[in-house]
Design an enzyme around this catalytic site. Structure first.
Site, PDB file in Angstrom:
ATOM      1  N   TYR A  15      55.635  48.000  34.140  1.00 40.14           N
ATOM      2  CA  TYR A  15      56.349  47.104  35.065  1.00 40.14           C
ATOM      3  C   TYR A  15      56.779  47.872  36.299  1.00 40.14           C
ATOM      4  CZ  TYR A  15      57.025  42.252  34.098  1.00 40.14           C
ATOM      5  OH  TYR A  15      56.820  40.921  34.014  1.00 40.14           O
ATOM      6  N   GLU A  24      58.257  46.068  39.514  1.00 41.86           N
ATOM      7  CA  GLU A  24      58.727  45.153  40.570  1.00 41.86           C
ATOM      8  C   GLU A  24      59.270  45.950  41.748  1.00 41.86           C
ATOM      9  OE1 GLU A  24      61.545  42.444  38.901  1.00 41.86           O
ATOM     10  OE2 GLU A  24      60.001  41.208  37.970  1.00 41.86           O
ATOM     11  N   ASP A  84      41.597  33.714  56.410  1.00 45.21           N
ATOM     12  CA  ASP A  84      41.331  33.918  54.991  1.00 45.21           C
ATOM     13  C   ASP A  84      39.879  34.371  54.868  1.00 45.21           C
ATOM     14  OD1 ASP A  84      40.750  33.709  52.317  1.00 45.21           O
ATOM     15  OD2 ASP A  84      41.696  31.740  52.042  1.00 45.21           O
ATOM     16  N   THR A 125      40.630  37.751  48.850  1.00 42.90           N
ATOM     17  CA  THR A 125      40.468  38.121  47.455  1.00 42.90           C
ATOM     18  C   THR A 125      39.765  39.468  47.439  1.00 42.90           C
ATOM     19  OG1 THR A 125      38.350  36.978  47.379  1.00 42.90           O
ATOM     20  CG2 THR A 125      40.269  35.745  46.601  1.00 42.90           C
ATOM     21  N   LYS A 160      35.150  39.018  45.409  1.00 42.94           N
ATOM     22  CA  LYS A 160      33.926  38.317  45.832  1.00 42.94           C
ATOM     23  C   LYS A 160      32.966  39.349  46.432  1.00 42.94           C
ATOM     24  CE  LYS A 160      36.589  34.082  45.970  1.00 42.94           C
ATOM     25  NZ  LYS A 160      37.186  32.985  46.746  1.00 42.94           N
ATOM     26  N   ARG A 165      39.483  41.019  39.954  1.00 37.48           N
ATOM     27  CA  ARG A 165      40.097  39.765  40.399  1.00 37.48           C
ATOM     28  C   ARG A 165      41.494  40.053  40.908  1.00 37.48           C
ATOM     29  NH1 ARG A 165      36.494  36.397  38.683  1.00 37.48           N
ATOM     30  NH2 ARG A 165      37.534  34.733  39.785  1.00 37.48           N
TER      31      ARG A 165
END
Ligand SMILES: *Cc1c(COP(=O)(O)O)cnc(C)c1O
Length: 417
Positions: free
Chosen positions: A53, A55, A199, A225, A228, A234
């Site tokens: 973790y 954050e 985008d 992203t 692709k 991902r």
């Protein structure tokens, strides 16, 4: 006590993983948003960074034990900035959709006006389409493409922007085969006082490899992203000008997300290193050459290409002139070992769930080392499948030809034969 492998501990899941490897190896994968990542990216993504973790951001975390995560995330950020020439990068968005939503949160209040490309014209859900939170919680106005040319009409975009005065203007698409004029979008954004979000999810790999103009010098913020054409895990990134850095970071965390997916950050860092190599530049240019070759072959088989061709990795075609719908054709192609998705075409008279067209992309086949000669063979199979949509025997025969053909092209990250 020795620990069980996946195969020992969960043969059911292990079997599905193996089956998916075999499937990806045997088929000709032409889904424009998909690819094959390298073994190195797979290893980084499957690493122990999934246990941690963290954050916050490097040096300002809410948990201890960041001795390895901080340098990892910093490495990914520095590589992203260098590769795309951006002032600032955030590599934490979980995927493309939350990355875009973070930009909304950074720039808009609920009910403010956003202007993006309509889904049926090739825009993404998150560009203000009505079923998306971006269309439901914001006032969305949408531009399309010219029904005859299949291209964005910049005069129409400007007129709509002047009339509607969006606070956020979005350029970029999920099914658009042509180069978008990012400078013209920026001029319109400046004229109406909008923030310009580009985008580049689909084309990021082409941009990184120098095979497509970059939106980074024109946009206030760029979302992408990473899975692709960029050929990473991902995930997603936001790149922006220095003046927006604080707002973007705050919008991602704590605005929208909790802990970043550090194993994905590891995979992104590896993919960004790969994307800075000459080999990746060659791959990006070959994607575009392959798309042109495939488009030429498909036109010769009697398919009608939206906009008449392609400038990037993507082909959109109307298959109704060959006497079938996109869905029927995509299903027949899948049976024959060729994978793509059905898609609406501009001004499509048919419904999105059984539209007139297909969308194809050449990134995954290019990652396997296929070139123009192979694109010509693939176009030929499209013609044969179109002649045999309901003839399962012929489709199965084509499928075994395809299987023999793909066996000669190794897949990155997959060792099954
Ligand atoms: C794929 C895509 C996205 C969304 O990405 P997800 O990771 O599927 O959420 C956003 N915008 C565009 C233009 C895309 O093509």
């Amino acid at each position: 006590m020795s620990e069980m492998t996946l195969l020992e501990g969960d043969p059911e899941v292990a079997g599905l993983v193996q089956a998916e490897e075999r499937r990806e190896f045997r088929k000709i994968r032409l889904i424009a948003s998909e690819n094959y990542v390298s073994r190195a990216v797979l290893q980084a993504t499957g690493s122990v960074f999934t246990n941690k973790y963290s954050e916050g951001y490097a040096g300002k975390r809410y948990y201890e034990g960041q001795q390895c995560v901080d340098p990892l995330e910093t490495l990914a950020i520095e590589r992203a900035k260098a590769l795309f020439g951006a002032d600032h990068a955030n590599v934490q968005p979980y995927s493309g959709s939350p990355a875009n939503l973070a930009v909304y949160f950074a720039t808009l209040k609920p009910g403010d006006t956003v202007m993006g490309m309509a889904l049926p014209s090739g825009g993404h859900l998150t560009h203000g389409w009505k079923v998306s939170i971006t269309g439901a919680f914001f006032r969305s106005v949408q531009y399309g493409v010219d029904g005859t040319t299949g291209r964005i009409d910049m005069d129409a975009v400007r007129a709509l922007a002047l009339a509607e005065r969006p606070k956020l203007l979005i350029a970029g698409a999920t099914a658009y085969p042509r180069i978008i004029d990012f400078a013209a979008f920026r001029a319109i954004a400046d004229e109406v006082g909008a923030t310009l979000l580009v985008d580049m999810a689909h084309i990021a790999g082409l941009v990184a490899g120098g095979a497509h103009p970059s939106p980074v010098p024109h946009a206030h913020v760029v979302s992408t992203t990473t899975h692709k054409t960029l050929r990473g895990p991902r995930g997603a990134m936001l790149l922006c000008q220095a003046s927006m850095a604080k707002d973007i970071d705050k919008a991602v965390f704590p605005g929208l997300q909790g802990g970043p997916h550090n194993h994905t950050t590891a995979g992104i860092a590896v993919a960004l290193k790969e994307a800075s190599t000459q080999a990746f530049g060659n791959y990006a240019h070959q994607i575009v050459r392959n798309a042109r070759a495939l488009a030429d072959g498909l036109a010769a088989e009697g398919f009608k290409l939206v906009s008449g061709g392609t400038d990037n990795h993507l082909i959109l075609m109307d298959v109704t002139p060959r006497g079938m719908t996109g869905k029927a054709f995509a299903q027949a192609l899948d049976r024959a070992g060729l994978e793509c998705n059905y898609n609406t075409v501009p001004d499509d008279p048919r419904k999105p769930f059984d539209p007139s067209g297909l969308r194809l992309g050449t990134a995954a086949v290019t990652s396997r080392g296929m070139n123009e000669a192979e694109m010509a063979r693939i176009a030929g199979w499209f013609g044969r499948v179109a002649d045999a949509v309901n003839d399962t025997e012929t489709l199965d025969r084509i499928s075994s030809d395809v299987c023999e053909f793909t066996a000669a092209f190794p897949c990155p990250g997959i060792s099954v034969q």
